[in-house]
Design an enzyme around this catalytic site. Structure first.
Site, PDB file in Angstrom:
ATOM      1  N   ARG A   9      21.699   9.151  -2.556  1.00 62.97           N
ATOM      2  CA  ARG A   9      21.240   7.954  -3.259  1.00 62.97           C
ATOM      3  C   ARG A   9      20.005   8.253  -4.096  1.00 62.97           C
ATOM      4  O   ARG A   9      19.791   7.636  -5.146  1.00 62.97           O
ATOM      5  CB  ARG A   9      20.947   6.833  -2.260  1.00 62.97           C
ATOM      6  N   PHE A 129     -15.514   7.452   2.486  1.00 60.56           N
ATOM      7  CA  PHE A 129     -15.863   7.975   1.163  1.00 60.56           C
ATOM      8  C   PHE A 129     -16.358   9.418   1.180  1.00 60.56           C
ATOM      9  O   PHE A 129     -16.068  10.168   0.241  1.00 60.56           O
ATOM     10  CB  PHE A 129     -16.881   7.056   0.484  1.00 60.56           C
ATOM     11  N   THR A 131     -15.279  11.981   2.871  1.00 59.80           N
ATOM     12  CA  THR A 131     -14.108  12.859   2.847  1.00 59.80           C
ATOM     13  C   THR A 131     -13.377  12.759   1.516  1.00 59.80           C
ATOM     14  O   THR A 131     -12.902  13.747   0.966  1.00 59.80           O
ATOM     15  CB  THR A 131     -13.156  12.524   4.005  1.00 59.80           C
ATOM     16  N   CYS A 171     -15.828   9.703 -11.224  1.00 61.76           N
ATOM     17  CA  CYS A 171     -16.079   8.824 -12.364  1.00 61.76           C
ATOM     18  C   CYS A 171     -16.131   7.369 -11.902  1.00 61.76           C
ATOM     19  O   CYS A 171     -16.855   6.544 -12.486  1.00 61.76           O
ATOM     20  CB  CYS A 171     -14.979   8.971 -13.407  1.00 61.76           C
ATOM     21  N   CYS A 185     -11.596  -1.212   8.163  1.00 62.61           N
ATOM     22  CA  CYS A 185     -10.598  -1.835   9.029  1.00 62.61           C
ATOM     23  C   CYS A 185     -11.225  -2.316  10.333  1.00 62.61           C
ATOM     24  O   CYS A 185     -10.757  -3.276  10.940  1.00 62.61           O
ATOM     25  CB  CYS A 185      -9.474  -0.847   9.327  1.00 62.61           C
ATOM     26  N   CYS A 244     -20.257  11.080 -15.374  1.00 62.61           N
ATOM     27  CA  CYS A 244     -19.793  11.641 -14.103  1.00 62.61           C
ATOM     28  C   CYS A 244     -20.489  12.969 -13.810  1.00 62.61           C
ATOM     29  O   CYS A 244     -20.415  13.906 -14.613  1.00 62.61           O
ATOM     30  CB  CYS A 244     -18.285  11.845 -14.144  1.00 62.61           C
TER      31      CYS A 244
END
Length: 340
Positions: A9, A129, A131, A171, A185, A244
């Protein structure tokens, strides 16, 4: 119907076809984090026939994971199996034709280049953030593409970064957000339908890139709120790219950062993670600990119950000390039972 029809499929889908399926079979993908996003992404990639999957996660399965982390079962939580190992075992039963490698380790500047050097694409299923920014540094350094994903509550976002041109993730997030400024979480909860949706979008981008060399979200971020059914897609502007630190100055601040990690109090778990200094012999430690208390062991970790504490030691020397949120106490227990 026979095994030869497994991907029939998918091959019928014109943008993939037989040639695209061959590229999928030859692809090597790293799933960085095997939690709410990573379990779903890894399963979809395995079912799609990606030839090699490397699953990396530092944690063990807990009961609170079962609400959304689709590869895990009650027995995994009961035994607190390493997430990477539990996911690999389940995926092998789903598709025995592909190669799956599990690494129960914490990602840091000392190992991320090794983990990424022989793969084609990374799925970002991390939950923090530091990691993510480390991943971004490594991706630019190696020229590897990656699919960003994040989800809290009922909201999530997806983006695609090529690693070889602008924009990059820095950026968008030039510096680490201030502690406590971003919901997690643990603080805001999470809807399982949202994590499954974000992971599915990530895999869609990954497969699109594998078969065509392009991704529709390159240089863009797409956000979705499953509670309000609102979606938004934005393009990362040139003004963000112009400032950046990585794109403009080639400052690999996270990749070149301090290799010495600090203990972390794990939010909502009454536990402290002690970083590993060097590899340990799981077998040797297990033999020593059996003289002290109840021990559980597999090739990824060894666990000791010394009421009211539980010490889970990984092969890289890292440990999770449950039963306290006091870093000093956790350090003391680590020194007492591990001796490093």
């Amino acid at each position: 119907m026979t095994r030869s029809t497994r991907y029939a499929r998918q091959i019928q889908f014109a943008p993939i076809a037989a040639s695209g399926q061959a590229r999928i079979a030859a692809a090597r993908v790293l799933v960085l984090g095997v939690g709410a996003l990573g379990t779903v992404a890894a399963e979809l990639l395995a079912r799609a026939g990606v030839g090699f999957l490397r699953l990396v996660d530092r944690d063990t399965v807990e009961w609170s994971n079962l609400q959304r982390q689709s590869l895990f079962e009650e027995s995994d939580a009961e035994l607190q199996v390493a997430k990477a190992a539990a996911a690999a075992a389940r995926l092998t039963r789903i598709n025995s034709e592909i190669e799956i490698e599990a690494e129960a380790c914490d990602v840091d500047p000392g190992n991320i280049l090794r983990l990424m050097s022989d793969i084609d694409l990374v799925i970002d299923a991390t939950d923090n953030f530091p990691t993510r920014l480390l991943l971004n540094d490594a991706a630019v350094k190696l020229g590897k593409p990656w699919v960003h994903g994040g989800c809290v509550g009922a909201q999530g976002q997806v983006g695609f970064f090529r690693g070889v041109d602008r924009p990059c993730f820095r950026c968008v997030v030039p510096e680490l957000p201030e502690a406590g400024s971003v919901a997690t979480c643990d603080t805001a909860g999470v809807l399982n339908a949202a994590t499954h949706t974000i992971a599915s979008l990530q895999v869609g981008q990954a497969i699109q890139w594998i078969v065509s060399g392009n991704a529709s979200l390159q240089g863009k971020l797409q956000s979705i709120d499953l509670w309000t059914s609102r979606t938004l897609q934005i393009e990362i502007g040139k003004s963000a790219q112009a400032n950046c630190p990585l794109c403009q100055q080639r400052s690999f601040d996270f990749l070149n950062g301090d290799f010495t990690a600090q203990p972390i109090v794990l939010c909502g778990r009454n536990a402290v993670q002690i970083p590993g200094g060097r590899a340990v012999s799981i077998d040797r430690i297990a033999d020593q600990w059996r003289q002290t208390g109840e021990v559980q062991q597999n090739r990824f970790l060894v666990r000791l119950n010394v009421d009211p504490f539980e010490i889970t030691l990984f092969a890289d020397g890292r440990a999770i000390i449950a039963g306290t949120e006091e870093v000093a106490k956790a350090r003391s227990l680590y020194a007492q039972y591990v001796g490093q």
